[in-house]
Write an enzyme that holds these catalytic residues in place. Structure first.
Site, PDB file in Angstrom:
ATOM      1  N   GLU A 145      14.745   2.088  13.477  1.00 14.23           N
ATOM      2  CA  GLU A 145      14.206   3.172  12.637  1.00 14.23           C
ATOM      3  C   GLU A 145      14.129   4.486  13.371  1.00 14.23           C
ATOM      4  O   GLU A 145      14.055   5.543  12.755  1.00 14.23           O
ATOM      5  CB  GLU A 145      12.784   2.825  12.181  1.00 14.23           C
ATOM      6  CG  GLU A 145      12.714   1.832  11.062  1.00 14.23           C
ATOM      7  CD  GLU A 145      11.283   1.709  10.602  1.00 14.23           C
ATOM      8  OE1 GLU A 145      10.911   2.327   9.597  1.00 14.23           O
ATOM      9  OE2 GLU A 145      10.513   0.975  11.260  1.00 14.23           O
TER      10      GLU A 145
ATOM     11  N   ASP B  12       1.572  -5.384  12.140  1.00 16.11           N
ATOM     12  CA  ASP B  12       1.631  -3.925  12.326  1.00 16.11           C
ATOM     13  C   ASP B  12       1.737  -3.628  13.820  1.00 16.11           C
ATOM     14  O   ASP B  12       0.785  -3.870  14.575  1.00 16.11           O
ATOM     15  CB  ASP B  12       0.352  -3.309  11.722  1.00 16.11           C
ATOM     16  CG  ASP B  12       0.315  -1.792  11.865  1.00 16.11           C
ATOM     17  OD1 ASP B  12       1.036  -1.240  12.727  1.00 16.11           O
ATOM     18  OD2 ASP B  12      -0.447  -1.161  11.117  1.00 16.11           O
TER      19      ASP B  12
ATOM     20  N   THR C 171       2.686  -6.966   3.015  1.00 18.94           N
ATOM     21  CA  THR C 171       1.457  -6.222   3.305  1.00 18.94           C
ATOM     22  C   THR C 171       0.829  -6.731   4.591  1.00 18.94           C
ATOM     23  O   THR C 171       1.007  -7.888   4.966  1.00 18.94           O
ATOM     24  CB  THR C 171       0.461  -6.319   2.137  1.00 18.94           C
ATOM     25  OG1 THR C 171      -0.548  -5.323   2.302  1.00 18.94           O
ATOM     26  CG2 THR C 171      -0.192  -7.703   2.027  1.00 18.94           C
TER      27      THR C 171
ATOM     28  N   ASN D 113       0.805  -1.228   0.000  1.00 18.42           N
ATOM     29  CA  ASN D 113       0.000   0.000   0.000  1.00 18.42           C
ATOM     30  C   ASN D 113       0.839   1.281   0.000  1.00 18.42           C
ATOM     31  O   ASN D 113       0.295   2.382  -0.119  1.00 18.42           O
ATOM     32  CB  ASN D 113      -0.984  -0.004   1.175  1.00 18.42           C
ATOM     33  CG  ASN D 113      -2.198  -0.869   0.855  1.00 18.42           C
ATOM     34  OD1 ASN D 113      -2.900  -0.630  -0.129  1.00 18.42           O
ATOM     35  ND2 ASN D 113      -2.424  -1.908   1.652  1.00 18.42           N
TER      36      ASN D 113
HETATM   37  P1  5GP Z   1       0.461  -2.266   3.741  1.00 18.28           P
HETATM   38  O1  5GP Z   1       0.947  -3.178   4.842  1.00 18.28           O
HETATM   39  O2  5GP Z   1      -0.851  -1.643   4.084  1.00 18.28           O
HETATM   40  O3  5GP Z   1       0.476  -2.913   2.384  1.00 18.28           O
HETATM   41  O4  5GP Z   1       1.547  -1.088   3.613  1.00 18.28           O
HETATM   42  C1  5GP Z   1       1.543   0.054   4.433  1.00 18.28           C
HETATM   43  C2  5GP Z   1       1.977  -0.287   5.858  1.00 18.28           C
HETATM   44  O5  5GP Z   1       3.353  -0.711   5.863  1.00 18.28           O
HETATM   45  C3  5GP Z   1       1.972   0.924   6.784  1.00 18.28           C
HETATM   46  O6  5GP Z   1       0.688   1.106   7.363  1.00 18.28           O
HETATM   47  C4  5GP Z   1       3.022   0.559   7.841  1.00 18.28           C
HETATM   48  O7  5GP Z   1       2.482  -0.304   8.830  1.00 18.28           O
HETATM   49  C5  5GP Z   1       4.021  -0.235   7.021  1.00 18.28           C
HETATM   50  N1  5GP Z   1       5.141   0.600   6.565  1.00 18.28           N
HETATM   51  C6  5GP Z   1       5.315   1.180   5.355  1.00 18.28           C
HETATM   52  N2  5GP Z   1       6.484   1.850   5.306  1.00 18.28           N
HETATM   53  C7  5GP Z   1       7.070   1.685   6.506  1.00 18.28           C
HETATM   54  C8  5GP Z   1       8.312   2.114   7.084  1.00 18.28           C
HETATM   55  O8  5GP Z   1       9.139   2.822   6.467  1.00 18.28           O
HETATM   56  N3  5GP Z   1       8.557   1.739   8.371  1.00 18.28           N
HETATM   57  C9  5GP Z   1       7.694   0.954   9.087  1.00 18.28           C
HETATM   58  N4  5GP Z   1       8.010   0.627  10.339  1.00 18.28           N
HETATM   59  N5  5GP Z   1       6.527   0.517   8.573  1.00 18.28           N
HETATM   60  C10 5GP Z   1       6.224   0.882   7.305  1.00 18.28           C
END
Ligand code: 5GP
Length: 349
Positions: free
Chosen positions: A213, A151, A104, A29
């Site tokens: 991070e 998450d 994801t 995402n």
């Molecule tokens: P999704 O899991 O919804 O496909 O991608 C977006 C999610 O990935 C965000 O809500 C977050 O939890 C995680 N995410 C994206 N970029 C980063 C990052 O640079 N650092 C961290 N810790 N989480 C990230």
């Protein structure tokens, strides 16, 4: 005379032409196409809000996370998830990638009929649309596998964390190869995740953990490194603490480096001062990744060109880093062998 921008663009183009790209750290995402996001947002009456999300200036990590709220709000239908997963893979292929490991976070959106199960199914359908059954076998234009993310901000109970592990195990036959720990790095604590990650590891899933991070997380970083995940994401602050960095070097755990992401979120002051330079000097295993192509307005070939511009990497250095990324990936060994042979051309794998 060529400007540095032209030289960077030419190097990125040469990287695309080599067609050896491998990205093992990209969040689905965070990689939605502009047009797709605007179309989905407009259909929900949120077009202006989506347009306003395009970042034109650096922001810290936590404010970048705000962006995901709207993306999740407009992108979490089964049709949209399938489309986005397909498009992300196709965009990587167009950028010269031959393997991508997408990650994801499974989501529930009951108001739109989405369960964590159907979310994962839609992601895997989208990957199959782009790559064929199971995400491909290493012979097609691009092969893809999926990692499910825990998450830290939302998966705040053992039950939720375990649900993600179960989902991954149930979907291995369709191309789920690992578990990632990501999200708000200040939320939760390593002790909460470790038992479930251990179970996933015992069951044969690959484990990637976001680490270092943000500042002042040295204790947790040391715990994570001593547990020895298969890969670590970012490690910005790991390098700045002598004890953490010693532990990282001794561990030989590969680090997924996301140059633009770290500069954009101000974790690194500039490309020139990015910890890529230190890790490469010290021969720490590393790979080059995009993190979130949409959020950070980048591509894998562009990240390679940035590594060329700021750290002097040649095309052959890029080829070698991409071969390492395949070695560090969670894809099955026979597919790994095929991908390595393609990346290395005539050279023995
Ligand atoms: P999704 O899991 O919804 O496909 O991608 C977006 C999610 O990935 C965000 O809500 C977050 O939890 C995680 N995410 C994206 N970029 C980063 C990052 O640079 N650092 C961290 N810790 N989480 C990230």
């Amino acid at each position: 005379m060529l400007s540095s921008g032209d030289a960077c663009a030419r190097f990125a183009s040469a990287v695309r032409d080599m067609a050896v790209g491998v990205d093992v750290h990209c969040h689905i995402n965070g990689c939605v196409r502009d047009d797709t996001l605007l179309e989905l947002a407009s259909a929900r009456g949120l077009g202006e809000e989506a347009r306003a999300l395009v970042l034109d200036a650096p922001r810290d990590l936590m404010s970048c996370f705000e962006i995901f709220k709207l993306i999740h709000e407009v992108c979490t239908t089964r049709e949209a998830v399938r489309r986005i997963a397909r498009e992300v893979v196709m965009d990587f292929a167009a950028d010269g990638a031959l393997y991508v490991e997408l990650r994801t976070t499974p989501k529930n959106a009951p108001e739109r009929g989405v369960t964590k199960d159907s979310y994962v199914e839609a992601v895997l359908d989208g990957v199959e649309d782009a790559c064929g059954v199971g995400g491909g076998d290493g012979t097609g234009k691009i092969t893809a596998r999926v990692i499910l993310s825990i998450d830290r901000g939302r998966d705040d109970t053992a039950a939720k964390i375990n649900e993600t592990i179960e989902l991954a195990l149930r979907n291995r036959h369709r191309g789920v190869v690992g578990i990632d720990l990501s999200g708000d790095p200040k939320a939760g604590s390593w002790d909460m995740y470790e038992p479930a990650l251990q179970r996933a590891r015992d069951a044969g899933l690959g484990i990637a953990v976001h680490c270092g991070e943000v500042a002042n997380t040295e204790d947790e970083q040391r715990q994570i490194i001593s547990w020895a995940p298969d890969r670590l994401g970012h490690c910005v602050f790991t390098v700045r603490d002598a004890a953490c960095y010693d532990a990282l070097r001794a561990s030989h755990i590969p680090v997924e480096l996301c140059l633009t992401s770290n500069v954009f979120t101000k974790s690194n002051e500039s490309y020139a001062s990015h910890h890529f330079k230190i890790l490469r000097r010290d021969a720490v295993p590393l790979c080059i990744c995009t993190d979130d192509t949409w959020v950070f307005r980048t591509t894998l070939s562009r990240e390679c060109a940035i590594a060329h511009t700021h750290f002097g990497l040649s095309l052959e250095d890029i080829r070698s880093i991409m071969a390492d990324a395949v070695r560090f990936s969670f894809v099955e060994t026979p597919v790994k062998t095929k991908l390595l042979a393609r990346i290395q051309g005539d050279t023995a794998s």
